[in-house]
Design an enzyme around this catalytic site. Structure first.
Site, short mmCIF file in Angstrom:
data_model
loop_
_atom_site.label_atom_id
_atom_site.label_comp_id
_atom_site.label_asym_id
_atom_site.label_seq_id
_atom_site.Cartn_x
_atom_site.Cartn_y
_atom_site.Cartn_z
N SER A 1 -1.01 -6.23 -4.31
CA SER A 1 -1.61 -5.89 -4.13
C SER A 1 -2.83 -4.35 -4.94
CB SER A 1 -0.76 -4.71 -3.47
OG SER A 1 -0.99 -3.80 -2.65
N ASP B 1 1.49 -10.23 6.31
CA ASP B 1 0.65 -8.84 5.78
C ASP B 1 0.28 -8.72 6.66
OD1 ASP B 1 -0.60 -7.31 4.11
OD2 ASP B 1 -0.09 -8.76 2.56
N HIS C 1 4.02 -7.86 3.26
CA HIS C 1 2.89 -7.47 2.20
C HIS C 1 3.69 -6.90 1.10
CE1 HIS C 1 -0.12 -5.87 -0.18
NE2 HIS C 1 0.31 -5.20 -0.05
#
Length: 345
Positions: free
Chosen positions: A49, A136, A171
């Site tokens: 991320s 995601d 994610h």
């Protein structure tokens, strides 16, 4: 989720980041960062991320230092161009508007010409692992596709660039058995997935791609986790935490020459938020144990000055306009830690 429309995309990379709590166990007191025998040709970086955006920044800006990078759910270098309004585009959240890798590659060439980053030609020798889960919902595949295109455009050869983009993951950092269900987009942003009927070991996959064949991962750890004083490298104005962590295998303590890997957490994923989850349960330490590898875990916490309420790494300019260059406050702090690990006492 913050109410400010422009802040919302950047501060997760977090659309779903909420409700995280600090573990009760206190870490040991911080000490100075220790020194070791380090192979300077075997240093690498990875992250999830905002940590993935930062890993891309470090790889590009310090292309002479890092052998390779693992980018898990991150967009291309300098995608936001220092403007928070572009973060939604860089995360693939804007319908039919996606990051333009050619523009990012052009910016990198300008920075190279000005001496603000290392030579892009060094990237021809580097190895890049990129991952995007099909489930995601935070950093979508359209954004991560641009990351792959960016590295292609700046010269990373096809056989040195791997893109894993068919796993039905949310994610998260992916492990064989630990964490949430594979398709989760939830704290602590660690999930377990299967590929071809076997648990997917993401830390092992990216380390092997970057560093070559690895000894089998350890089933138990005999090394030590060092809590060190990060303020020696990162003043409070960088937004980085007072303390960070280093995993040291016994081989490195015994004086053998060791590799270095920098593992960067995502937003709301520092030890302040998720305790030991990222630094102990993502698999890096088990791979490091038998492979003479130090694992550095820099930390950035939530802060009001600079304004960073979700504890994200700076990939959009909250520390200032130099954030993606070698002189960027967080960039130079991490580079200084990596250099210090191999400095002779």
């Amino acid at each position: 989720m913050p109410s400010h429309r422009l802040f919302a995309p950047a501060l997760l990379l977090v659309a779903a980041l909420s409700g995280t709590t600090t573990h009760a166990t206190e870490p040991p007191p911080a000490q100075p960062l220790p020194h070791f025998q380090v192979d300077r040709t075997e240093r690498s970086v990875s992250g999830l991320s905002s940590g993935a955006f930062m890993a891309a920044q470090l790889q590009v800006a310090y292309s002479a230092t890092f052998k390779g990078a693992g980018i898990i759910a991150g967009g291309p270098y300098y995608c936001a161009a220092g403007n928070m309004a572009y973060t939604g585009i860089c995360m693939g959240q804007m319908l039919l508007v996606y990051p333009n890798a050619a523009l990012m590659a052009g910016a990198a060439r300008q920075f190279e010409a000005a001496g603000q980053i290392d030579k892009l030609s060094d990237l021809k020798k580097r190895r890049i692992y990129v991952f995007s889960g099909t489930r995601d919902t935070v950093v979508k595949q359209a954004a991560v596709n641009a990351t792959v295109s960016f590295f292609q455009q700046v010269g990373v050869p096809a056989n040195q660039l791997v893109y894993v983009n068919t796993v039905p993951a949310g994610h998260a950092v992916i492990t064989p058995t630990y964490g949430n269900a594979c398709d989760a987009n939830a704290t602590p942003y660690i999930s377990h997935c299967e590929v071809n009927g076997r648990g997917y070991d993401q830390s092992g996959a990216l380390l092997a791609h970057i560093h070559g064949p690895m000894q089998p991962k350890a089933t138990s750890l005999a090394g030590r986790m060092v809590t060190f004083n990060q303020r020696a490298f990162a003043p409070s104005g960088t937004g980085m935490a007072k303390e960070a962590f280093l995993y040291v295998p016994p081989s490195c303590d015994a004086g053998q020459t060791c590799k270095v890997h920098v593992a960067l957490h995502g937003c709301a994923q520092s030890a302040e938020k998720v305790g030991k989850d990222f630094i102990a349960d993502t698999g890096y330490n088990e791979w490091a144990e038998n492979n003479r590898m130090l694992v550095l875990y820099p930390q950035v916490n939530a802060s009001t000055v600079p304004l960073n309420p979700q504890g994200c790494w700076d990939w959009f300019g909250y520390t200032g306009p130099t954030y993606a260059w070698k002189t960027g406050p967080q960039m130079s702090a991490i580079k200084a830690m990596v250099d210090a690990l191999g400095a002779r006492p």
